[in-house]
Design an enzyme around this catalytic site. Structure first.
Site, PDB file in Angstrom:
ATOM      1  CD  GLU A 197      13.945  71.599  67.044  1.00  0.00           C
ATOM      2  OE1 GLU A 197      13.359  70.941  66.154  1.00  0.00           O
ATOM      3  OE2 GLU A 197      14.993  72.231  66.840  1.00  0.00           O
ATOM      4  CB  SER A 474      59.626  32.222  99.069  1.00  0.00           C
ATOM      5  OG  SER A 474      60.833  31.539  98.815  1.00  0.00           O
TER       6      SER A 474
END
Length: 780
Positions: A197, A474
């Site tokens: 690059e 319960s």
């Protein structure tokens, strides 16, 4: 007559000539002055604009450059000396972390097992005390227990594995990235990037005319684009500050910003920013930015574990992630990778042997393009809520790291239990549209380990574990019995409770006549049987004796933060709670009366490793040790002889505790169970609240049972605390009596409440001797 023109003053002609010359001189002078003025104005404009750009560039570059996703991690797996260890479980954990098996674990991210030794080359990780470098860990076990731990050759008391990344919270723009400092990026990748690059990166000042000419010539010779013309600084300027429109003005801006970047910052700073910014792919709606995330995206492992071929493929994506997409265009991606490898070889970045190995290798990308993100939406909903409560919601895009108590094995086992059991229940009954919820927490820390919000376990939607508030039935009963047992001067596990028909009338004249589930009345039962057999009438009688205000206070003491109406029906669970809220107060019971606020988030670190927040560890004793032991003893009897006794058949070697719960008309099925390590709360019901025909035992208990079968359990071994003794109780009176009395039972009791009675209703008969057995007792 004289010509008048000849008599004109001599200076007149000169003056005219001078005037014409002056006109010429004046125009050129005007042009020059105007040009200078325009130049000054242009320079001033450029200067002012440059100052504006400089401010914009520095503000972005030195501030929060990007919206970096928050990373959410699971629990940190820790191994101690003398700890039970299962090498198969460790292997599963490592495979989920994308570790690889190898014959010799000589590089980070690899492991091997040799007989009683498990060798792990752990990756570098910051656990909150600074970055710990990669290290070689050896776990040695004997008879299932750890007996030696070594880290980098030295014996240690404890070792840690890095946690699993369970999610990444992205920005609204959908940008995703993993921030990496330059020194954590492989030099081979950096060299290849610069070669392809921007070969002159460390020599130009942001713009490189020679680079443009060289790139043109190289590309012309190759017949394709092998080298870029823009410098890395220009690419960074374009990606970070500018739109992608192709105009002259954008190119001018790009050049100016590039120069400013080069003046303001070092080459290494610019390169690091580029490597974390560059666009390298698309994961559905979310962009993949930076080489760190690209490594995870394409290969499923950290960038420092990539080989030459994989590094070249990362560089290949810079030219066009869509065009060279290795999933959709594998041939193009291979050609581009091979081209980069050849250039690396020609420029001596690769030796011939390494080049040949790389160029002949497969792409080795992940099989499935989709990231394993948002796989646990119910748990992540809890995390997000806690982050908001903590005040960290505004920092989610600053790269914070969130550590939680998430246990991926418990989560998966809970999800499978829900999916499989609901399918069985719906196939075996006429009931359809069943839903479920599960919450699992660590007893000692209060950390939430797993959350299942419904049968669609992988989809974000209504979270029944957190938001579905249903009557708990319960499940409330242990609260009633705790309130009594803490009053040891009046109540014990043997205290007789009336089990006869009762009728209560409200202030509005409405009658309430509670009944036991089986419709029977036993006349009188010991207090422990009322809980173990989940009998309604004895519980109501006990609760009314203790007082509704005391029941309410006990529930709040255990950790319930909601309001409770003081009406008799609360004694049988006419209180709406979520599975998360139920899990909270049962955790206090399971932890010997020590309260820990239930939480998912353990600590939060900044992107730089600074500790921003941590959950405080407080020891908050809410029950006496003696009262906590008695209720725990009773709840272990529930799983051996009571309403959850099926667990004793399925897990005969394990000591477990728990409680079933069923709401009116069988609309809700609950079970809370716990071993030595975790509390598991499970619920089954329907979203439309219609009856489904399942009790706590036939519904939610099966979820717990299937989860435990997959997960395994740790048998409870609670030690008897000081102040507790086993005593002999006469069942008819509840008195502590001598051993020669009949109809007695031994129960643990609080020592200060033991008062031995020398009188009993009936003496125990001695067993007949052999003569009496042969001839019969005298008087028969």
């Amino acid at each position: 007559m004289k010509d008048k023109t000849l008599n004109k003053p001599k200076g007149f002609t000169k003056g005219k000539a001078s005037k014409q010359g002056g006109a010429k001189y004046g125009f050129s002078h005007w042009i020059t002055v105007t040009a200078i003025k325009l130049s000054v104005i242009f320079i001033a404009i450029i200067g002012i604009y440059g100052i504006y750009l400089d401010g914009k560039v520095t503000q972005t570059f030195e501030g929060q450059r990007w919206q970096v996703p928050a990373q959410v991690f699971g629990r940190v797996l820790t191994f101690d000396r003398d700890q039970q260890v299962d090498f198969a479980e460790i292997e599963k954990e490592l495979l989920m972390l994308n570790y690889q098996r190898s014959t010799n674990a000589e590089t980070p991210g690899r492991f091997t097992q040799k007989q009683n030794r498990f060798i792990i080359y752990r990756r570098p990780f910051d656990f909150g005390y600074g970055l710990e470098p990669a290290s070689k860990i050896i776990i040695e076990q004997r008879d299932g227990e750890v007996y030696r731990l070594t880290q980098d050759g030295e014996q240690v008391h404890e070792v840690k594995l890095e946690p699993i990344l369970i999610d990444r919270i992205l920005s609204a723009e959908g940008q995703d990235r993993v921030m990496l400092p330059l020194d954590q990026i492989p030099q081979q990748l950096i060299d290849a990037l610069l070669l392809i690059e921007d070969k002159d990166f460390y020599h130009h000042h942001g713009l490189s005319p020679t680079g443009i000419l060289r790139a043109f010539w190289k590309n012309l010779l190759a017949g394709e684009t092998v080298q870029g013309g823009s410098t890395l600084t220009q690419q960074l300027a374009k990606n970070m500050y500018l739109y992608r429109d192709k105009t002259i003005w954008r190119k001018v801006n790009e050049a100016l910003i590039s120069v400013i970047l080069e003046v303001r910052y070092s080459k290494d700073q610019i390169l690091e920013a580029y490597l974390n910014e560059v666009y390298l792919g698309q994961h559905y709606a979310n962009g993949i930015h930076g080489v760190g995330l690209a490594s995870e995206f394409y290969f499923g492992k950290p960038i420092n574990e990539l080989n030459n071929s994989e590094l070249a493929l990362i560089v290949a994506q810079i030219k066009g992630p869509s065009f060279y997409d290795p999933w959709r265009q594998p041939e193009r991606a291979s050609e581009r990778r091979d081209l980069i490898l050849r250039i690396m070889f020609e420029n001596h970045l690769l030796q011939e042997k390494a080049y040949q190995a790389a160029i002949t290798s497969e792409l080795n990308i992940r099989k499935n393009r989709r990231f394993k993100k948002q796989s646990y939406p119910a748990y992540m909903q809890l995390v997000r809520r806690e982050l908001k409560d903590i005040g960290a919601a505004g920092a989610l895009q600053s790269g914070i790291r969130v550590f939680t108590g998430f246990d991926i094995h418990r989560q998966k086992d809970a999800e499978n239990a829900v999916i499989e059991q609901l399918k069985k229940l719906e196939n075996g009954t006429d009931v359809a549209n069943l839903e479920a919820a599960m919450v699992i927490s660590d007893i000692r820390s209060g950390q939430i380990q797993a959350v299942v919000g419904g049968k669609e376990v992988k989809y974000l939607g209504f979270n029944r574990a957190l938001d579905a508030k249903r009557p708990i039935g319960s499940l409330i009963k242990p609260v009633v019995y705790i309130a009594a047992l803490e009053r040891s001067n009046k109540y014990s596990l043997a205290t007789p409770l009336a089990d006869k028909p009762i009728s209560l009338t409200s202030s509005k004249g409405k009658k309430w006549q509670p009944k036991n589930y089986d419709g029977k009345f036993r006349g009188q039962v010991p207090l422990i049987d009322g809980l173990v057999q989940s009998l309604n009438v004895p519980t109501v009688n006990l609760g009314l004796e203790v007082g509704l205000e005391n029941i309410k206070q006990t529930l709040n003491v255990l950790g319930h933060k909601g309001d409770v109406r003081k009406v008799p029906s609360i004694l049988l669970g006419s209180i709406n709670m979520s599975a998360f809220e139920v899990n909270q107060f049962y955790s206090t019971i399971a932890n010997g009366g020590l309260y820990n606020e239930a939480h998912a988030v353990v600590k939060i670190l900044s992107g730089d490793g600074e500790r921003l927040w941590a959950k405080e560890k407080l020891l908050d004793a809410r029950l006496s040790q003696q009262g906590a032991y008695l209720i725990d003893y009773a709840l272990t009897q529930v799983t051996s002889t009571g309403t959850a006794k099926s667990l004793s058949w399925k897990f005969p070697q394990q000591r477990l505790a728990g409680k079933t719960g069923t709401s009116n008309d069988l609309r809700d099925s609950w079970f809370v169970g716990f071993d030595q390590k975790s509390v598991v709360t499970s619920w089954i019901g329907r979203d439309d609240n219609k009856p489904m025909g399942l009790t706590g035992s036939s519904g939610a208990l099966t979820l717990f049972s299937n989860y435990l079968a997959a997960q395994g359990s740790n048998s409870r071994f609670d030690l008897i605390p000081d102040g507790i003794e086993f005593a002999t109780f006469e069942l008819a009176t509840g008195n502590v009596v001598l051993d020669d009395c009949a109809n007695v039972e031994q129960y643990p009791a609080i020592t200060s409440g033991i008062f031995i009675s020398e009188q009993c209703l009936e003496k125990r008969k001695d067993p007949p001797n052999w003569l009496e057995k042969l001839f019969g007792a005298e008087g028969e």
